[in-house]
Design an enzyme around this catalytic site. Structure first.
Site, PDB file in Angstrom:
ATOM      1  N   ASP A  80       0.813  -1.159  -0.113  1.00 34.14           N
ATOM      2  CA  ASP A  80      -0.072   0.060   0.110  1.00 34.14           C
ATOM      3  C   ASP A  80       0.836   1.267  -0.120  1.00 34.14           C
ATOM      4  O   ASP A  80       2.075   1.432   0.260  1.00 34.14           O
ATOM      5  CB  ASP A  80      -1.107  -0.034   1.142  1.00 34.14           C
ATOM      6  CG  ASP A  80      -0.202  -0.205   2.543  1.00 34.14           C
ATOM      7  OD1 ASP A  80       0.777  -0.688   2.658  1.00 34.14           O
ATOM      8  OD2 ASP A  80      -0.439   0.474   3.322  1.00 34.14           O
ATOM      9  N   GLU A 142       0.046  -1.250   5.570  1.00 34.57           N
ATOM     10  CA  GLU A 142       1.065  -0.978   6.401  1.00 34.57           C
ATOM     11  C   GLU A 142       0.820   0.495   7.018  1.00 34.57           C
ATOM     12  O   GLU A 142       1.237   0.946   7.898  1.00 34.57           O
ATOM     13  CB  GLU A 142       2.357  -1.125   5.757  1.00 34.57           C
ATOM     14  CG  GLU A 142       3.609  -0.758   6.698  1.00 34.57           C
ATOM     15  CD  GLU A 142       4.226   0.452   6.916  1.00 34.57           C
ATOM     16  OE1 GLU A 142       5.059   0.939   7.757  1.00 34.57           O
ATOM     17  OE2 GLU A 142       3.778   1.533   6.056  1.00 34.57           O
TER      18      GLU A 142
HETATM   19 ZN   LIG Z   1       6.775   2.117   4.080  1.00 32.30          ZN
END
Ligand SMILES: [Zn+2]
Length: 382
Positions: A80, A142
């Site tokens: 992401d 993340e």
């Molecule tokens: Zn990163």
């Protein structure tokens, strides 16, 4: 079908949007990136497993494995990106643009580009020579909750010997960072007419006591802890935002404070949480049921790779850079829970991440490929 060239691998990954955000209007699925990586890795001979992240609908992790069993090397990263400021980019964030010896694009260093490096290196490796497993892990979310890495850590379906997370460290091995906690403290009093402030229970006045106690905690952290590897060598507690009340002529019935805490390695997030709870226990006794402490998001633990790990030693030799600490958080504390020594090592500088016009300096290309190749050869070919 032949795999795309290095630049086309890079270009394809940047062109597939995979923004994660706590704001639903920005948040996107990462499935298209996961599918693209899986198909390239399968072409290289990997077995791929795509897992839906249970706590995050529409988000997926990919575990791609070459070889059997435990041990070997894990190369990990997140799929992401953060959202972008459209007006501040001079190029299209989803079109990889080569200019001034740089590759511009959202995720160019943080960190979809890392997967282009890994796949490019794998093209040049004779996989029949690998006699220990090599795994590629691509995670979801993340940038928001780290839900993808947390689920991998909970499942523990494989145990590598060593793991490298390709976040942008300027190709210097990062071997420790602080954790991160966002906590809310809500004071519930009882409102009433301002003409007699003693008739109610003023939440702002109780919050004043809370702040006094937390200021003492802040001071204790400074006096009690010292880790010389960090610029700020102790756990921190920051007062981030406060809101309460609605009108000067009412006794304030509710007040809420948000704090940020950053544990150094060796201190758990639950220890810090308990420290805060204990500091407020006298106030809780005096005003029963009026003080509530809660997580604004799941705490991210601090992390440290064992100091004498062969992985640190090798990474220092291969990159020519000494091990460092970082002042940002990564998935390392979760990946490490798989039972592997874990470092963070990747191309590009963190100062260019989460910025308009994020770019990879092309001077990183050659050394990054060489280091990844050496790591795979060292840990998977014995
Ligand atoms: Zn990163």
């Amino acid at each position: 079908m032949a795999l795309p060239t290095f630049l086309n691998l890079y270009k394809d990954l940047i062109s597939i949007p995979s923004i994660s955000s706590t704001d639903p209007s920005w948040d996107q699925s990462n499935l298209n990136v996961i599918n693209q990586l899986a198909s390239w890795l399968e072409e290289l001979g990997f077995k791929s497993e795509i897992q839906a992240v249970r706590s995050a609908p529409g988000k997926y992790n990919l575990i791609a494995t070459l070889g059997e069993g435990d041990g070997g090397l894990l190369l990990a990263g997140h799929t992401d990106t953060v959202p972008y400021d459209a007006g501040k980019w001079t190029t299209d964030p989803f079109t990889l643009t080569e200019k001034d010896n740089r590759l511009y694009g959202l995720g160019s260093i943080d960190m979809k580009g890392f997967f282009a490096f890994v796949i490019e290196v794998l093209k040049e490796i004779d996989i029949n020579k690998l006699n220990k497993p090599l795994r590629i892990l691509a995670t979801a979310d993340e940038e928001t909750t780290m839900a993808g890495a947390q689920e991998i850590a909970e499942q523990k379906t494989f145990r590598p010997d060593y793991a490298v997370i390709g976040e942008p460290t300027g190709m210097a091995p990062v071997t420790m960072h602080k954790g991160h906690m966002s906590e809310g403290i809500r004071i519930t009093g009882s409102s009433g007419h301002s003409s007699d402030p003693d008739k109610g229970l003023n939440a702002i006045e109780i919050m004043h006591l809370v702040i006094g106690e937390l200021k003492k905690v802040q001071q204790r952290f400074k006096e009690k802890y010292h880790n010389p590897h960090f610029d700020v060598p102790y756990p921190t507690l920051n007062f981030g935002s406060i809101s309460g009340g609605d009108s000067p002529n009412r006794i304030c019935g509710c007040c809420e404070l948000h704090i940020d805490m950053r544990p150094i390695p060796g201190i758990t997030t639950s220890e810090l949480f308990i420290t805060v709870k204990q500091a407020l226990s006298e106030i809780e006794k005096r005003y029963p049921k009026s003080v509530e402490v809660y997580h604004l998001h799941e705490p991210i633990p601090s992390y440290q790779c064992p100091e004498h790990s062969d992985l640190i030693n090798r990474a220092e030799i291969f990159t020519g850079n000494p091990a460092q600490s970082a002042n940002y958080c990564t998935e390392a504390p979760f990946i490490q829970q798989l039972g592997c020594d874990t470092i963070i090592l990747g191309p590009g500088h963190i100062t260019q991440a989460h910025q308009p016009n994020e770019y990879l300096d092309l001077s990183f290309v050659k050394p990054t490929k060489e280091v990844i190749k050496k790591l795979i050869t060292h840990y998977c070919v014995t």
